[in-house]
Motif scaffolding. Structure first.
Motif, short mmCIF file in Angstrom:
data_model
loop_
_atom_site.label_atom_id
_atom_site.label_comp_id
_atom_site.label_asym_id
_atom_site.label_seq_id
_atom_site.Cartn_x
_atom_site.Cartn_y
_atom_site.Cartn_z
N ARG A 6 31.98 37.29 39.52
CA ARG A 6 31.62 38.56 40.17
C ARG A 6 31.94 39.69 39.20
O ARG A 6 32.87 39.59 38.41
N HIS A 7 31.15 40.76 39.28
CA HIS A 7 31.40 41.97 38.48
C HIS A 7 31.21 43.16 39.40
O HIS A 7 30.13 43.35 39.96
N ARG A 37 26.78 50.53 40.98
CA ARG A 37 27.55 50.91 42.17
C ARG A 37 28.43 49.75 42.61
O ARG A 37 28.10 48.59 42.40
N CYS A 38 29.52 50.07 43.26
CA CYS A 38 30.45 49.07 43.77
C CYS A 38 29.72 48.17 44.76
O CYS A 38 29.00 48.66 45.64
N GLY A 39 29.91 46.87 44.66
CA GLY A 39 29.28 45.92 45.56
C GLY A 39 29.91 45.89 46.93
O GLY A 39 29.39 45.25 47.84
N VAL A 40 31.03 46.58 47.12
CA VAL A 40 31.71 46.62 48.42
C VAL A 40 31.35 47.90 49.17
O VAL A 40 30.85 47.86 50.29
N CYS A 41 31.59 49.05 48.54
CA CYS A 41 31.36 50.33 49.24
C CYS A 41 30.02 50.97 48.87
O CYS A 41 29.64 51.97 49.46
N CYS A 65 40.07 48.30 42.82
CA CYS A 65 40.18 47.76 44.18
C CYS A 65 39.93 46.26 44.24
O CYS A 65 40.22 45.62 45.23
N GLY A 66 39.38 45.68 43.18
CA GLY A 66 39.02 44.27 43.17
C GLY A 66 37.60 44.02 43.62
O GLY A 66 37.09 42.92 43.52
N HIS A 67 36.94 45.05 44.15
CA HIS A 67 35.54 44.98 44.58
C HIS A 67 35.27 43.74 45.44
O HIS A 67 34.35 42.97 45.19
N GLY A 68 36.09 43.58 46.46
CA GLY A 68 35.91 42.48 47.41
C GLY A 68 36.70 41.23 47.09
O GLY A 68 36.73 40.30 47.87
N GLU A 69 37.33 41.19 45.94
CA GLU A 69 38.17 40.05 45.56
C GLU A 69 39.60 40.56 45.40
O GLU A 69 39.96 41.08 44.35
N ASP A 70 40.38 40.42 46.46
CA ASP A 70 41.74 40.97 46.47
C ASP A 70 42.58 40.51 45.29
O ASP A 70 43.38 41.28 44.76
N ASN A 71 42.40 39.29 44.84
CA ASN A 71 43.20 38.78 43.72
C ASN A 71 42.89 39.49 42.41
O ASN A 71 43.66 39.39 41.45
N CYS A 72 41.78 40.23 42.34
CA CYS A 72 41.40 40.96 41.12
C CYS A 72 41.87 42.42 41.15
O CYS A 72 41.73 43.13 40.15
N ALA A 73 42.41 42.88 42.26
CA ALA A 73 42.87 44.27 42.36
C ALA A 73 44.11 44.49 41.49
O ALA A 73 44.91 43.57 41.29
N GLY A 85 46.79 41.99 42.70
CA GLY A 85 46.45 41.19 43.87
C GLY A 85 46.78 41.88 45.18
O GLY A 85 46.58 43.08 45.34
N ILE A 86 47.32 41.11 46.11
CA ILE A 86 47.62 41.60 47.45
C ILE A 86 48.61 42.76 47.40
O ILE A 86 48.51 43.71 48.18
N GLU A 87 49.55 42.71 46.46
CA GLU A 87 50.51 43.81 46.33
C GLU A 87 49.79 45.12 46.02
O GLU A 87 50.13 46.18 46.55
#
Length: 100
Positions: A6-7, A37-41, A65-73, A85-87
């Motif tokens: 994902r990008h 554009r962000c794939g989430v918002c 923000c991770g763009h929908g993948e919390d582990n990438c935030a 990540g979640i933190e």
């Protein structure tokens, strides 16, 4: 087997023939269209170049923000420390509550 990832919240695949990553929905290369554009918002980066989901965060050097993948935030602070990540997601939620 095709490599996928994902990008910025958009599914991408590795195209062996052109040796590049491409957005699955449009076929465009990620290098040719890095500021999609962000794939989430579905928002563009802020004028300052910040992640549109987050805007400008106080006392933060860089964040995603991770763009929908919390582990990438992640959040990078000026002192060189970071959280991921979640933190990082929990940090964003806390900042947004303070701003409201």
């Amino acid at each position: 087997m095709t490599a996928t990832s994902r990008h910025r919240g958009h599914p991408i695949r590795y195209d062996v023939e052109s040796d590049c990553w491409r957005y699955i929905d449009s076929g465009q290369g990620t290098v040719c269209n890095p500021n999609r554009r962000c794939g989430v918002c579905n928002q563009e980066d802020t004028p300052e170049g910040h992640d549109p989901c987050l805007g400008t965060l106080p006392c933060v050097l860089n964040a995603c923000c991770g763009h929908g993948e919390d582990n990438c935030a992640y959040v990078q602070f000026p002192d060189g420390s970071d959280i991921r990540g979640i933190e990082a997601i929990e940090y964003f939620r806390g900042v947004k509550q303070c701003q409201n």
